[in-house]
Write a protein that holds these residues in place. Sequence first.
Motif, mmCIF file in Angstrom:
data_model
loop_
_atom_site.group_PDB
_atom_site.id
_atom_site.type_symbol
_atom_site.label_atom_id
_atom_site.label_comp_id
_atom_site.label_asym_id
_atom_site.label_seq_id
_atom_site.Cartn_x
_atom_site.Cartn_y
_atom_site.Cartn_z
ATOM 1 N N HIS A 28 -10.206 -3.850 -0.794
ATOM 2 C CA HIS A 28 -9.958 -2.526 -1.369
ATOM 3 C C HIS A 28 -11.255 -1.853 -1.837
ATOM 4 C CE1 HIS A 28 -9.835 -5.295 -4.761
ATOM 5 N NE2 HIS A 28 -10.015 -4.276 -5.582
ATOM 6 N N ILE A 29 -12.273 -2.646 -2.091
ATOM 7 C CA ILE A 29 -13.579 -2.110 -2.480
ATOM 8 C C ILE A 29 -14.475 -1.946 -1.246
ATOM 9 C CG2 ILE A 29 -15.680 -2.583 -3.811
ATOM 10 C CD1 ILE A 29 -13.809 -4.322 -5.660
ATOM 11 N N LEU A 30 -14.485 -2.972 -0.389
ATOM 12 C CA LEU A 30 -15.433 -3.010 0.729
ATOM 13 C C LEU A 30 -15.088 -2.112 1.914
ATOM 14 C CD1 LEU A 30 -16.199 -6.836 0.781
ATOM 15 C CD2 LEU A 30 -17.636 -4.998 -0.100
ATOM 16 N N GLU A 43 -5.899 1.395 -2.118
ATOM 17 C CA GLU A 43 -5.459 1.330 -3.508
ATOM 18 C C GLU A 43 -4.313 0.336 -3.668
ATOM 19 O OE1 GLU A 43 -3.170 5.073 -4.579
ATOM 20 O OE2 GLU A 43 -4.085 5.683 -2.671
ATOM 21 N N ILE A 44 -4.260 -0.261 -4.835
ATOM 22 C CA ILE A 44 -3.150 -1.153 -5.166
ATOM 23 C C ILE A 44 -2.045 -0.284 -5.752
ATOM 24 C CG2 ILE A 44 -2.393 -3.064 -6.621
ATOM 25 C CD1 ILE A 44 -5.305 -4.129 -6.464
ATOM 26 N N VAL A 45 -0.880 -0.256 -5.074
ATOM 27 C CA VAL A 45 0.214 0.608 -5.523
ATOM 28 C C VAL A 45 1.342 -0.161 -6.205
ATOM 29 C CG1 VAL A 45 -0.284 2.472 -3.897
ATOM 30 C CG2 VAL A 45 1.255 0.639 -3.206
ATOM 31 N N GLU A 46 1.390 -1.467 -6.005
ATOM 32 C CA GLU A 46 2.351 -2.321 -6.724
ATOM 33 C C GLU A 46 1.628 -3.599 -7.092
ATOM 34 O OE1 GLU A 46 6.187 -3.003 -4.885
ATOM 35 O OE2 GLU A 46 6.125 -1.007 -3.985
ATOM 36 N N LYS A 57 -2.135 0.147 -0.369
ATOM 37 C CA LYS A 57 -2.018 1.310 0.522
ATOM 38 C C LYS A 57 -3.397 1.594 1.090
ATOM 39 C CE LYS A 57 -0.625 6.140 0.777
ATOM 40 N NZ LYS A 57 -0.262 7.341 0.002
ATOM 41 N N LEU A 58 -3.496 1.535 2.404
ATOM 42 C CA LEU A 58 -4.740 1.851 3.108
ATOM 43 C C LEU A 58 -4.655 3.297 3.568
ATOM 44 C CD1 LEU A 58 -3.919 -1.275 3.686
ATOM 45 C CD2 LEU A 58 -5.871 -1.177 5.189
#
Length: 130
Positions: A28-30, A43-46, A57-58
Amino acid sequence: MAPTTYTQVIESPVAPARLFKAIVFDAHILLPKLIPDCFESVEIVEGETIAVGTVKKLNFSKGHPHKYAKNRIDKIDADTFYYKYTTTEGEVLDGKYESVVKEIKFEAVSDLLHHKGDVPFLSERRSSDQ
């Protein structure tokens, strides 16, 4: 209908532990930094951390054929470098699939780089040269 399966082998000079950490825990960072033409953000959505049940979510970059994909983490085994996730939403499913399950296993095959002395990896050299 029976599921379709395939196996893909990708060899890398990077150690399995390092690849596993980058792809599973730091993607999610890279991804947006390393491949900005493909990924706008992840982002982390759940969930609150990278763990079983977490949904990421990409968001794909403008010009990419898809807008986004949602992946649910089904299994993580850091001891064996095994990662399983299910794509549950997004245009990547092409309206044909309810979901797509992917399993990734990182294994050492052999030394692909033969260093002379204590030569650091290119990325380590870049950071130390700055």
